[in-house]
Design a protein around this motif. Structure first.
Motif, PDB file in Angstrom:
ATOM      1  N   UNK A   1       0.828  -1.207   0.000  1.00 48.02           N
ATOM      2  CA  UNK A   1       0.000   0.000   0.000  1.00 48.02           C
ATOM      3  C   UNK A   1       0.861   1.255   0.000  1.00 48.02           C
ATOM      4  N   UNK A   2       1.899   1.263   0.845  1.00 44.43           N
ATOM      5  CA  UNK A   2       2.811   2.407   0.860  1.00 44.43           C
ATOM      6  C   UNK A   2       3.579   2.496  -0.451  1.00 44.43           C
ATOM      7  N   UNK A   3       3.985   1.353  -0.991  1.00 42.15           N
ATOM      8  CA  UNK A   3       4.704   1.345  -2.263  1.00 42.15           C
ATOM      9  C   UNK A   3       3.844   1.960  -3.362  1.00 42.15           C
ATOM     10  N   UNK A   4       2.615   1.508  -3.457  1.00 38.20           N
ATOM     11  CA  UNK A   4       1.709   2.027  -4.484  1.00 38.20           C
ATOM     12  C   UNK A   4       1.464   3.519  -4.297  1.00 38.20           C
ATOM     13  N   UNK A   5       1.260   3.909  -3.066  1.00 42.05           N
ATOM     14  CA  UNK A   5       1.007   5.322  -2.761  1.00 42.05           C
ATOM     15  C   UNK A   5       2.150   6.205  -3.249  1.00 42.05           C
ATOM     16  N   UNK A   6       3.384   5.782  -2.968  1.00 39.42           N
ATOM     17  CA  UNK A   6       4.542   6.563  -3.387  1.00 39.42           C
ATOM     18  C   UNK A   6       4.737   6.562  -4.888  1.00 39.42           C
ATOM     19  N   UNK A   7       4.540   5.422  -5.529  1.00 41.96           N
ATOM     20  CA  UNK A   7       4.707   5.328  -6.977  1.00 41.96           C
ATOM     21  C   UNK A   7       3.629   6.136  -7.695  1.00 41.96           C
ATOM     22  N   UNK A   8       2.421   6.047  -7.199  1.00 41.65           N
ATOM     23  CA  UNK A   8       1.303   6.812  -7.769  1.00 41.65           C
ATOM     24  C   UNK A   8       1.589   8.310  -7.669  1.00 41.65           C
ATOM     25  N   UNK A   9       2.080   8.734  -6.518  1.00 43.23           N
ATOM     26  CA  UNK A   9       2.378  10.149  -6.310  1.00 43.23           C
ATOM     27  C   UNK A   9       3.453  10.621  -7.286  1.00 43.23           C
ATOM     28  N   UNK A  10       4.481   9.810  -7.479  1.00 42.55           N
ATOM     29  CA  UNK A  10       5.538  10.171  -8.432  1.00 42.55           C
ATOM     30  C   UNK A  10       4.969  10.358  -9.834  1.00 42.55           C
ATOM     31  N   UNK A  11       4.030   9.498 -10.209  1.00 39.89           N
ATOM     32  CA  UNK A  11       3.482   9.536 -11.557  1.00 39.89           C
ATOM     33  C   UNK A  11       2.549  10.712 -11.777  1.00 39.89           C
ATOM     34  N   UNK A  12       1.704  11.005 -10.808  1.00 39.63           N
ATOM     35  CA  UNK A  12       0.630  11.977 -11.001  1.00 39.63           C
ATOM     36  C   UNK A  12       0.894  13.346 -10.397  1.00 39.63           C
ATOM     37  N   UNK A  13       1.797  13.422  -9.400  1.00 36.98           N
ATOM     38  CA  UNK A  13       1.957  14.676  -8.668  1.00 36.98           C
ATOM     39  C   UNK A  13       3.373  15.242  -8.713  1.00 36.98           C
ATOM     40  N   UNK A  14       4.272  14.597  -9.432  1.00 41.37           N
ATOM     41  CA  UNK A  14       5.659  15.066  -9.523  1.00 41.37           C
ATOM     42  C   UNK A  14       6.006  15.336 -10.978  1.00 41.37           C
ATOM     43  N   UNK A  15       7.087  16.068 -11.187  1.00 37.90           N
ATOM     44  CA  UNK A  15       7.528  16.304 -12.556  1.00 37.90           C
ATOM     45  C   UNK A  15       8.163  15.048 -13.142  1.00 37.90           C
ATOM     46  N   UNK A  16       7.970  14.882 -14.440  1.00 41.38           N
ATOM     47  CA  UNK A  16       8.617  13.802 -15.180  1.00 41.38           C
ATOM     48  C   UNK A  16       9.840  14.307 -15.938  1.00 41.38           C
ATOM     49  N   UNK A  17      10.204  15.556 -15.738  1.00 46.87           N
ATOM     50  CA  UNK A  17      11.354  16.133 -16.438  1.00 46.87           C
ATOM     51  C   UNK A  17      12.623  15.341 -16.154  1.00 46.87           C
ATOM     52  N   UNK A  18      13.476  15.156 -17.146  1.00 47.46           N
ATOM     53  CA  UNK A  18      14.755  14.475 -16.906  1.00 47.46           C
ATOM     54  C   UNK A  18      15.597  15.215 -15.873  1.00 47.46           C
ATOM     55  N   UNK A  19      16.159  14.462 -14.943  1.00 39.76           N
ATOM     56  CA  UNK A  19      17.118  14.979 -13.973  1.00 39.76           C
ATOM     57  C   UNK A  19      16.530  16.093 -13.102  1.00 39.76           C
ATOM     58  N   UNK A  20      15.244  15.984 -12.810  1.00 41.36           N
ATOM     59  CA  UNK A  20      14.603  16.996 -11.978  1.00 41.36           C
ATOM     60  C   UNK A  20      13.665  16.330 -10.971  1.00 41.36           C
ATOM     61  N   UNK A  21      13.633  16.881  -9.770  1.00 45.36           N
ATOM     62  CA  UNK A  21      12.613  16.567  -8.777  1.00 45.36           C
ATOM     63  C   UNK A  21      11.691  17.762  -8.633  1.00 45.36           C
ATOM     64  N   UNK A  22      10.578  17.562  -7.924  1.00 47.08           N
ATOM     65  CA  UNK A  22       9.715  18.684  -7.616  1.00 47.08           C
ATOM     66  C   UNK A  22       8.333  18.540  -8.203  1.00 47.08           C
ATOM     67  N   UNK A  23       7.517  19.584  -8.071  1.00 45.04           N
ATOM     68  CA  UNK A  23       6.131  19.536  -8.545  1.00 45.04           C
ATOM     69  C   UNK A  23       6.062  19.533 -10.064  1.00 45.04           C
ATOM     70  N   UNK A  24       4.877  19.243 -10.606  1.00 45.05           N
ATOM     71  CA  UNK A  24       4.743  19.209 -12.068  1.00 45.05           C
ATOM     72  C   UNK A  24       5.037  20.563 -12.709  1.00 45.05           C
ATOM     73  N   UNK A  25       5.588  20.513 -13.900  1.00 38.84           N
ATOM     74  CA  UNK A  25       5.796  21.702 -14.719  1.00 38.84           C
ATOM     75  C   UNK A  25       4.659  21.790 -15.737  1.00 38.84           C
TER      76      UNK A  25
END
Length: 722
Positions: free
Chosen positions: A385-409
């Motif tokens: 459950x925690x694994x899914x929660x974190x992976x889901x958050x990365x996919x939907x709520x974080x930037x997918x930009x190469x070599x970047x962390x943070x919120x979506x652009x």
């Protein structure tokens, strides 16, 4: 006549003794850490000394295996190919001690020790590892009892100082964290000199020993100097160099002996066991006997659970972790639990979980592939459950930009709405501030393809996590790859924000504006989660097979040096196929899915024989701390997993007559390749536990149950699918 008879008998006895010697050689005897020690364009491998998956890692500081000078030894590698801490060097000869190097006369490299002698003085230094400690042994060739020891700060700031007359301590600042050491020697400190700026002074210690040999024991810590001392005392305080080396040798023998091979070619055994050794370089457990420092929340945690760091997941999810899941599934699940703990500590699932924190390298959300693969294989000792929660958050709520962390652009918002990362036309200036405009750029096609696969993997975890209603969302996102495949051209293609295909566009020479490290010829095959869908987009299996043939034959269109100016990571070329980079690792096995397995067998054997040799040139690209080597281990054993998350292996062409894998459940899985030879590379017949295989596939469950995969090999391809 009598003389001839005696010679014949002597020859027979010598041959028998030689065969007996070879039979008695253990797995560890075949490891040569200098293999691949000269990089073909990219980074060389290093003769790393360490215990399997352990914190302290040591190697001689030199350019590569052609360099005959050693400038020192890091007391530890902090993160693979990123950084180390504290350089140590015994000073031999009368040169300027601050500039002194060891001029190599002889060297002997093993996983459990490294030894070198100086060509001018014949003085010797050797090193052997503990888990959080190590021991150097110096020996003066002239019998002198005086030893000069140089300690240097490698990073931005720190200190080294004496503690009493038989110890040195140090502290270094590194990427927002600290590294500490405590070192003691079985001699007396006579003098200490300093050199360098106030915030990073290097130290030259003169030590008198009781004889010509001097042992220097040290502990490393990310917590404190006191903990470094405790690590030393717990692991090696009462042991001399010989004892530490012997224990390290036993540790390596234990893990490498899990796989036994039998074959006609000793060189292949050296390649195989060296590759297997390299797969244990990462991840590393930094729990210091009941507590660990986490750079993810900058806290010291009390825990008896291992805390594993240093993972380049873009590379390792493909073969390294799948290999772990066979040889040591408990350890691999502990690594997953470490990732989940990092998520709890930071609120984000890490990408490259290195020692100093999350390093947002490359593209994709590939912890999802790793965790989905474990779950599919029944390895479920982690909080899904925690694994899914974190992976889901990365996919939907974080930037997918190469070599970047943070919120979506704004590019991420576009991706979520339109299903692809928009690309810029050649010469069009970058408009998004968070994109690196100079080198990494948008990598628009790769971002779309890699995250399509990552989202498919997240979908596999939705129901186990109690979020079955979200599975369809991620399966839909897994189809985003369609938006960057141009059917009229039969290849992946960048698209602008208006939905137009980018023109002009060269699939071979387009760099990081569209792709990650390799070009469209490689990324054309990246839809590992929907091969049937990909083949249909290409025009059917026959067309797809012709395209795959062309990949291995296509001309670069210009001299290699010009091609590498655009594609420096595309090494180990066969046509446009790139053996030296991880996105290519599954590609030779695709023929098994296209009805021509003989082509997989031909390609695999050719690639192994060409690019993975038992010399310093035996690595075609960046080895990436076990990622490339794990593919070598799988392929030489004779099988490979095409898609992480689908627990199925497909058969290639084994390099040996017999492979025996000792499984953690006490069972054994064997691959027996009857008639195998350099010419007999083609599978004529396949059976698993006596039952004929209609296709060249078997499951992870079948492997872990133990048994025998029996292959009959021949010199002519079987041009029908088995």
């Amino acid at each position: 006549m009598q003389k001839i008879t005696i010679c014949l008998i002597t020859g027979i006895l010598f041959s028998a003794c030689s065969n007996l010697t070879n039979e008695r050689k253990g797995a560890l005897d075949y490891v040569d850490p200098t293999i691949g020690g000269v990089g073909l364009i990219l980074e060389p491998t290093r003769p790393l000394v360490h215990l399997p998956n352990s914190m302290v890692r040591i190697y001689p500081l030199k350019k590569d295996e052609l360099d005959d000078r050693i400038g020192g030894f890091p007391l530890t590698v902090i993160s693979h190919r990123i950084g180390s801490a504290f350089a140590f060097l015994p000073v031999f000869g009368d040169d300027d001690p601050w500039q002194s190097t060891i001029l190599i006369h002889t060297q002997e490299a093993h996983p459990y020790s490294y030894e070198v002698s100086d060509a001018r003085t014949y003085d010797r230094v050797a090193v052997a590892p503990g888990a959080k400690s190590g021991v150097f042994q110096m020996e003066r060739a002239d019998g002198s009892t005086t030893h000069r020891l140089r300690f240097s700060i490698i990073n931005a700031s720190g200190f080294i100082k004496a503690q009493g007359d038989s110890a040195l301590v140090g502290e270094e600042d590194y990427n927002g964290m600290k590294v500490f050491f405590y070192a003691s020697f079985d001699g007396t400190l006579q003098d200490i000199e300093e050199q360098g700026p106030e915030n990073r002074k290097n130290v030259l210690a003169t030590v008198n020993a009781t004889g010509s040999k001097l042992d220097l024991r040290y502990g490393i810590s990310y917590i404190s100097i006191e903990q470094a001392k405790a690590n030393l005392e717990q692991e090696i305080a009462q042991k001399d160099f010989t004892a530490v080396k012997a224990e390290a040798e036993q540790a390596w023998d234990k893990v490498l002996s899990k796989v036994q091979v039998r074959g006609w070619d000793e060189a292949k055994k050296r390649v195989f066991y060296t590759a297997l050794y390299r797969t244990y370089e990462r991840m590393v457990d930094i729990n210091e006997h009941g507590q660990y420092y986490s750079a993810y929340d900058h806290q010291v945690h009390q825990s008896d659970e291992p805390f594993y760091v240093d993972n380049w997941i873009w590379d390792t999810y493909i073969a390294s972790h799948p290999l772990n899941m066979i040889l040591d599934p408990e350890k691999d699940q502990a690594m997953i639990r470490s990732y989940i703990e990092m998520y709890r500590q930071t609120g984000w699932m890490p990408s490259f979980a290195v020692t100093f924190g999350d390093w947002p390298a490359m593209v994709g959300n590939h912890a999802s592939a790793w965790m989905a693969d474990a779950w599919a294989k029944g390895l479920r000792d982690f909080d899904v459950k925690a694994a899914y929660e974190g992976l889901r958050k990365n996919s939907l709520e974080a930037t997918l930009l190469p070599w970047r962390n943070g919120p979506p652009s704004e590019l991420d918002d576009f991706y979520n709405e339109h299903g692809y990362f928009p690309a810029l036309a050649p010469g069009q200036p970058e408009t998004v501030d968070r994109v690196d405009p100079n080198w990494e750029k948008r990598q628009a096609v790769s971002v779309t393809l890699e995250n399509s696969f990552s989202d498919w993997c997240i979908a596999q975890l939705a129901e186990p996590a109690g979020k079955g209603e979200e599975k369809e969302l991620f399966l839909k996102r897994a189809q985003f790859y369609h938006h960057v495949f141009r059917q009229d051209k039969g290849i992946v293609w960048p698209k602008d924000a208006n939905g137009n295909w980018i023109e002009p566009y060269d699939p071979s020479l387009s760099g990081r504006e569209y792709f990650t490290e390799v070009n469209a010829y490689t990324y054309n095959w990246h839809v590992k989660h929907d091969l049937e869908g990909l083949f249909q987009l290409m025009g059917g299996k026959a067309v797809a097979e012709a395209k795959l043939d062309e990949l291995f034959r296509a001309d670069l269109g210009l001299p290699k040096w010009k091609f590498w100016a655009v594609q420096p990571d595309a090494s180990g070329l066969v046509g446009q196929f790139v053996m030296g980079n991880e996105p290519s690792l599954h590609i030779p096995y695709l023929y098994n899915y296209l009805g021509s397995p003989w082509k997989t067998q031909k390609r695999i054997r050719m690639l192994l024989d060409t690019w993975f040799t038992d010399n310093v040139f035996g690595m075609p690209g960046d080895e990436d701390g076990g990622a490339m080597s794990a593919w070598v281990v799988f392929s030489m054993m004779g099988f490979f997993q095409m898609t992480t998350g689908v627990p199925v292996y497909t058969i290639g062409s084994p390099s040996f007559e017999e492979v025996a894998v000792q499984l953690p459940n006490g069972k054994e899985f064997k691959v027996i390749a009857k008639g195998n030879s350099p010419q007999h590379v083609y599978v004529q017949r396949a059976a698993l536990n006596g039952k004929e295989l209609e296709e060249l596939f078997f499951t992870h469950e079948q492997l872990m149950e133990g048994g025998v995969l029996e292959l009959e090999m021949g010199d002519k391809p079987l041009r029908i699918s088995i």
